[in-house]
Design an enzyme around this catalytic site. Structure first.
Site, PDB file in Angstrom:
ATOM      1  N   SER B  45       0.865  -1.172   0.000  1.00 15.46           N
ATOM      2  CA  SER B  45       0.000   0.000   0.000  1.00 15.46           C
ATOM      3  C   SER B  45       0.902   1.222   0.000  1.00 15.46           C
ATOM      4  O   SER B  45       1.825   1.317   0.824  1.00 15.46           O
ATOM      5  CB  SER B  45      -0.917  -0.002   1.223  1.00 15.46           C
ATOM      6  OG  SER B  45      -1.999   0.873   0.996  1.00 15.46           O
ATOM      7  N   GLU B  46       0.648   2.158  -0.915  1.00 13.44           N
ATOM      8  CA  GLU B  46       1.634   3.201  -1.183  1.00 13.44           C
ATOM      9  C   GLU B  46       1.835   4.187  -0.033  1.00 13.44           C
ATOM     10  O   GLU B  46       2.773   4.960  -0.045  1.00 13.44           O
ATOM     11  CB  GLU B  46       1.306   3.935  -2.488  1.00 13.44           C
ATOM     12  CG  GLU B  46      -0.005   4.709  -2.507  1.00 13.44           C
ATOM     13  CD  GLU B  46      -1.164   3.859  -3.029  1.00 13.44           C
ATOM     14  OE1 GLU B  46      -1.073   2.617  -2.970  1.00 13.44           O
ATOM     15  OE2 GLU B  46      -2.168   4.449  -3.470  1.00 13.44           O
ATOM     16  N   ASN B  47       0.956   4.168   0.964  1.00 11.51           N
ATOM     17  CA  ASN B  47       1.201   5.037   2.114  1.00 11.51           C
ATOM     18  C   ASN B  47       2.317   4.496   3.002  1.00 11.51           C
ATOM     19  O   ASN B  47       2.728   5.176   3.934  1.00 11.51           O
ATOM     20  CB  ASN B  47      -0.081   5.243   2.922  1.00 11.51           C
ATOM     21  CG  ASN B  47      -0.648   3.950   3.454  1.00 11.51           C
ATOM     22  OD1 ASN B  47      -0.731   2.951   2.741  1.00 11.51           O
ATOM     23  ND2 ASN B  47      -1.020   3.948   4.718  1.00 11.51           N
ATOM     24  N   GLY B  48       2.809   3.284   2.721  1.00 16.44           N
ATOM     25  CA  GLY B  48       4.013   2.842   3.415  1.00 16.44           C
ATOM     26  C   GLY B  48       3.959   1.515   4.125  1.00 16.44           C
ATOM     27  O   GLY B  48       4.499   1.386   5.222  1.00 16.44           O
ATOM     28  N   SER B  87       8.467   4.100  -0.570  1.00 14.69           N
ATOM     29  CA  SER B  87       7.315   3.427  -1.139  1.00 14.69           C
ATOM     30  C   SER B  87       7.260   3.626  -2.653  1.00 14.69           C
ATOM     31  O   SER B  87       7.028   2.685  -3.416  1.00 14.69           O
ATOM     32  CB  SER B  87       6.036   3.967  -0.491  1.00 14.69           C
ATOM     33  OG  SER B  87       4.914   3.340  -1.041  1.00 14.69           O
TER      34      SER B  87
END
Lengths: 232, 218
Positions: B45-48, B87
């Site tokens: 998930s690109e938020n980390g 990320s």
């Protein structure tokens, strides 16, 4: 040891003025500098440019600054979930620059690391690329994006020490480490400050050199935007 | 015709052992519910976070652990957290094997539009532009037509683009299609859907070769 600790949020935000550019960490409401935002609301400074992935919700996060019309321009990647934001944007009161999320992170990190600009494929062929230099590398097209320039970076970490060393927790890390040292002054608020020497140097996420002021925040609300659970 | 879960189920068949996968918001999120038996995949998930798990049990939500849709989540053994720049290094650097995302429009050359309807809805692109500009393997999950009944598979996108010539495959409620040099190639029909229905719902160039098989979902 060089001490970075200051006496609370008022001292930490000393020098903030109208028309400044701020970076604010957080993804949605996760890992936002709650104490710094509350103090900026109290100070009621105006004409701000805010670089932050999102714009909060109507009654929390950067939404609080929007309500008081303190923000002149937002630089973000995603701004849903905020009616007041949408109203100000559509009426033209608020200037909005939407940029790809990875570009936002990297423009912060470029500022932190002394790179004036970098090439990224994100946004090539879209309106994001308009007016920007493009270049081909190995048969693929890239656009040139510049490092941000900001007066203050406000970040939130989980733990920190007197030297400004920071440790983040979970996905509350997000943009916070990228913004440390990316502005003229970086202000870190943490849930717990410990004496220097307590944190294992091997476990530090951000070394204190990137932080000018650190303080222990109070009364963290840590709101959840989408509470999703499963039954046992 | 498939519902949203059916689309997710069909896309899950594209997962391969050892894949790192980024799932967009909406139908793509449902893909995680249909991972085929016997293969190991990890969700980014690109938020980390890498190694995303299911939603937490009631009472175990942690405000500091969310996905890119801002939903509370858990992590799997072997998971890791990281900052946003790291990320997107995973994404831009093509370390993520497969990106599955939704779209408002896809064009026959692989262009995609999914972030803005001028004058109506401007929420922003989030990580979508980085994802589509970088990923080698992009699958779009969407309904074949919009609420007004108009085709979302077009000769040319009418909305502002998210990325150019990047989509490889589209899975809709009606069909599976690949993007080729010559247009949308019809690979599979959804159960009970005829080639004629797909033709009618596709505005862009549709290539039909021989007998088009029906999807196998189970």
């Amino acid at each position: 040891m060089i001490r970075k600790i200051v006496n609370g949020v008022q001292e930490a935000t000393e020098g903030v003025k109208d028309d400044m550019t701020f970076m604010l960490g957080g993804f949605g409401l996760c890992g936002i500098p709650e104490n710094a935002i509350a103090e900026l609301v109290r100070k009621n400074i105006k004409g701000l440019t805010c670089i932050s992935n999102n714009a909060g919700v109507d009654d929390f996060g950067l939404g609080l600054l929007l309500q008081q019309k303190q923000i002149k321009k937002m630089v973000s990647s995603y701004v849903g979930e905020n009616d007041e934001f949408e109203r100000q944007m559509l009426s033209g009161e608020l200037d909005v620059e939407l940029i790809p999320q990875g570009t936002l992170a990297e423009r912060c990190r470029a500022a932190q690391g002394g790179f004036p600009a970098f090439y990224t494929p994100a946004g090539y062929g879209t309106e994001v690329a308009e007016g920007k230099e493009t270049r081909e590398f190995n048969g693929k097209m890239y656009i040139l994006e510049e490092a941000f320039k900001a007066d203050f970076a406000f970040v939130k970490a989980w733990k920190g020490d007197e030297a400004g060393n920071l440790i983040f927790k979970g996905t509350a890390r997000n943009f916070n480490p990228c913004m440390c040292g990316a502005a003229k002054i970086t202000v870190a608020e943490v849930e717990e400050i410990v004496p220097a020497g307590t944190l294992d140097p091997d476990h530090i996420h951000i070394p204190g050199i990137f932080v000018q002021r650190i303080f222990e925040g109070k009364n963290y609300e840590k709101r959840i935007e989408q509470r999703t659970v499963r039954k046992r | 015709m498939l519902d949203k879960n059916g689309i997710a189920k069909r896309i899950a068949k594209e997962l391969e052992d050892g894949y790192f996968v980024n799932l967009g918001i909406g139908i793509p999120t449902l893909v995680a519910n249909y991972i085929p038996d016997g293969i190991a995949v990890e969700f980014q998930s690109e938020n980390g976070v890498l190694g995303m798990g299911p939603f937490p049990y009631e009472g175990e939500e942690d405000a500091d652990i969310i996905n890119a849709g801002k939903q509370t989540i858990t992590t799997m053994p072997g998971a890791s957290f990281f900052d946003s720049a790291t990320s997107f290094n995973m994404i831009r650097g093509q370390h993520v094997d497969l990106t599955i995302l939704g779209a408002m429009e896809v064009a026959e050359n692989g262009d995609i539009a999914n972030w803005k309807i001028p004058g109506m809805m401007v929420k922003g692109m989030g990580g979508a532009m980085d994802l589509v500009a970088s990923a080698e393997n992009i699958i779009v999950a969407m309904m074949h037509t919009n609420r007004a009944g108009a085709s979302k598979l077009l000769s040319k996108c009418s909305l502002p683009l998210t990325g150019v010539k990047c989509v490889k495959k589209v899975v809709t409620n009606l069909a599976v299609l690949s993007i080729t040099e010559d247009g949308f190639k019809l690979l599979e029909r959804a159960p009970g859907v005829s080639v004629e229905e797909i033709e009618k719902a596709t505005e862009g160039k549709l290539i039909i070769e021989g007998n088009v098989p029906e999807m196998v979902l189970d």
